[in-house]
Write a protein that holds these residues in place. Structure first.
Motif: not given
Lengths: 274, 314
Positions: B193-194, B185, B110, B231-232, B197-198, B293, B235, B188-189, B129, B246
């Motif tokens: 976006l990340i 669902w 996307l 790197p993105v 930006a990358g 942990f 992340f 993904v959005g 988003f 979690q």
């Protein structure tokens, strides 16, 4: 012509994705405006119905909706205001002043971001019991009143956006430390504060596990807990349950709608810089 | 006026400079420490203290009422023999892969498309988003409704295609599909976006050079876009790992505290929640918390090695 076609195909794919992302909201509204029987027909009813009012009444009859919304709003608003104040004040201090132990304190701050919340849940509950806060909204507000992420985030912003000369000028004008923070730092940090504010508000509004644990009185739950209770006891009446879900989302969608651009810009910045 | 003088001395001190600093007593910095204190006090009371007592508690047996009893490694010994723990661990890892891989692949796809689009990009971005900022509980209820056996939308679609309906939330794999569909669902959005930006941070001249060299779209993607995006990607993988390990709300709302049929929706955090707050077995819960942990640390280290390691081989 070829480029034209490619452009159309591109937007067709993007719109398809958009429809997929939006579908749950649309279907929620359809369910909320029909009776459960309509939804359960085959083929299901895909149009809006006239039963939204009835469903809302059923929700209000079955859970203390407004009470739990008021609880959620109290928690989300107070947490957000406290976080904005404490985090920005600490971030400003870290970004613009030197003092003994500054680096050590900052390293401790960063280290805390790596610790998962569950690690603390059991003794945290004991602490709440000791303080007599079990069942009280304080148990949700106070522990979240300042956080490492927000301080880290605001510090980046202050470092880049406020020149040292500005602080010197404020000092010459007779501003003390707090005055400089209040009159110089805060007004210049509005975009960063907006992002942190929305981020905190949304997180607090949607928090589920901790309220489920610590709000023991069924009359004093938050919206998310009330919603899960509604689902558990009336799971067959999907139309009514989805009406409750819809009502719980409305405030968030409104707030997100107002600040969407600001928020999206902020949400992606950290990832690319890091 | 001494206070103003103190502040101005601190304020005008150059941050980056290494010059002589006036020697001052530590009390003259009290404003700064006061400004920082809320976070550190709250962390000490609601973070550090609980974490230390979790570690202590993991070596004890305690039901919350009677006296605590030191039991050494008993909780851990019991934990590695507890089949539910291994089920929860396996489910968590399986759910992590079932949700993270499709999420990141779809997000990258996307993002690349969104980058070539010129118009309406803000509309797409905001719409993509929105799933990320809506109530998890509300959406978990929504997804359990569309996966419901006799009346769910998914089965209605299958029936209209002539495929027999499935008992989604009554079968181990069905539960996992329902949970991971919801996670995909929702995330993904955000990842799109990340990645976008990358992508926008990659210098344009690299693409031009590739074009001059005659590289096609696929070749360009694998030899320029993907390596530059590493790197993105790291992340997003780390964030998905921390989030994935979690997972709690989705299974808890969709299939309940039991974890559903065959406990196939039981995750480690749900397992922890049950031990602590339903069974009041606090020592055992603390041992589970420690294992979560360790798991997060382990996965983060593995991700880091995979993505960093390749970068240094080149």
């Amino acid at each position: 012509m070829r480029y034209r076609l490619r452009g159309i195909a591109l937007h067709a794919a993007l719109v398809l994705a958009l429809l997929v992302f939006m579908f749950p909201f649309l279907w929620t509204i359809i369910m909320a405006s029909n009776t459960t029987a309509d939804i359960y027909r085959f083929p299901p009813k895909f149009t809006f119905g006239g039963h939204f009012g009835d469903n809302v009444r059923h929700v209000l009859d079955n859970v203390a909706f407004f009470q739990s919304m008021a609880n959620t709003a109290t928690v989300a608003i107070s947490t957000t205001l406290l976080v904005l104040f404490f985090d920005s004040l600490a971030a400003f201090t870290f970004a613009k002043f030197r003092f003994p132990g500054r680096n050590a304190l900052f390293v401790v701050l960063l280290a805390t971001m790596l610790l998962p919340a569950q690690l603390a849940a059991v003794p945290q509950f004991q602490t709440m019991a000791l303080l007599g806060w079990v069942g009280s909204l304080k148990a949700l507000i106070i522990p979240g009143a300042a956080n490492a992420f927000g301080i880290f985030w605001m510090r980046q912003y202050f470092q880049n956006s406020i020149h040292d000369e500005l602080i010197e000028a404020a000092t010459l004008d007779g501003c003390g430390f707090f005055g400089t923070y209040w009159h110089v730092a805060l007004p210049s940090a509005r975009p960063a504060l907006a992002f942190l504010g929305i981020f905190t508000f949304v997180g607090s509004w949607n928090d589920y596990m901790w309220p489920l644990i610590v709000l023991t009185n069924p009359d004093h739950v938050t919206l998310q807990v009330a919603l899960s209770t509604l689902n558990r006891s009336h799971g067959v009446d999907y139309s009514m349950v989805m009406t409750g879900a819809l009502m719980a989302m409305v405030p968030l969608v409104i707030i997100f709608g107002i600040f969407a651009r600001q928020f999206i810009k902020g949400a992606t910045e950290g990832a690319v810089r890091g | 006026m001494t206070s103003t003088a103190t502040v101005s001395a601190a304020a005008t001190e150059p941050l980056a400079g290494r010059g002589q600093r006036p020697r001052r007593g530590i009390w003259s910095y009290w404003r700064f420490y006061l400004a920082l204190s809320p976070f550190y006090v709250l962390f000490a009371v609601f973070g550090l203290y609980p974490m230390v007592s979790t570690i202590v508690l993991a070596f004890q047996r305690w039901d919350g009422l009677s006296a605590r009893r030191f039991t050494g490694l008993d909780n851990f010994a019991f934990l590695i023999q507890d089949p539910t723990f291994w089920t929860a661990l396996e489910n968590t890892v399986v759910l992590f892969f079932m949700s993270t891989v499709p999420t990141l692949v779809l997000a990258l796809l996307l993002a690349v498309m969104l980058q070539s689009a010129v118009r309406f990009t803000n509309v797409y971005r905001i719409a993509y988003f929105i799933p990320n900022v809506t109530s998890l509980v509300a959406m978990a209820i929504f997804f359990s409704s569309i996966f419901s056996t006799n009346f769910g939308l998914v089965n209605a679609a299958l029936r209209s295609l002539g495929i027999p309906q499935q008992d989604w939330l009554g079968q181990p794999w069905g539960i996992k599909i329902a949970i991971s569909t919801m996670i995909v669902w929702q995330w993904v959005g955000y990842n799109t976006l990340i990645y976008l930006a990358g992508l926008q941070a990659i210098p344009k001249d690299q693409y031009e050079a590739a074009k001059v060299d005659g590289a096609g779209a696929v070749r360009t993607f694998f030899s320029i876009t993907l390596p530059q995006l590493r790197p993105v990607v790291l992340f997003t993988v780390i964030m998905s790992t921390i989030g994935g390990l979690q997972t709690f709300t989705e299974p808890q709302v969709m299939v309940g505290n039991s974890g559903g049929t065959g406990q196939s929706g039981m995750t480690v955090v749900l397992f922890f929640y049950r031990a602590a707050f339903l069974d009041n077995d606090y020592g055992y819960a603390a041992a589970i918390a420690l294992s979560i942990f360790v798991l997060v640390l382990l996965f983060t280290a593995i991700n880091w090695r995979i993505f960093r390691g390749r970068g240094e081989d080149r």
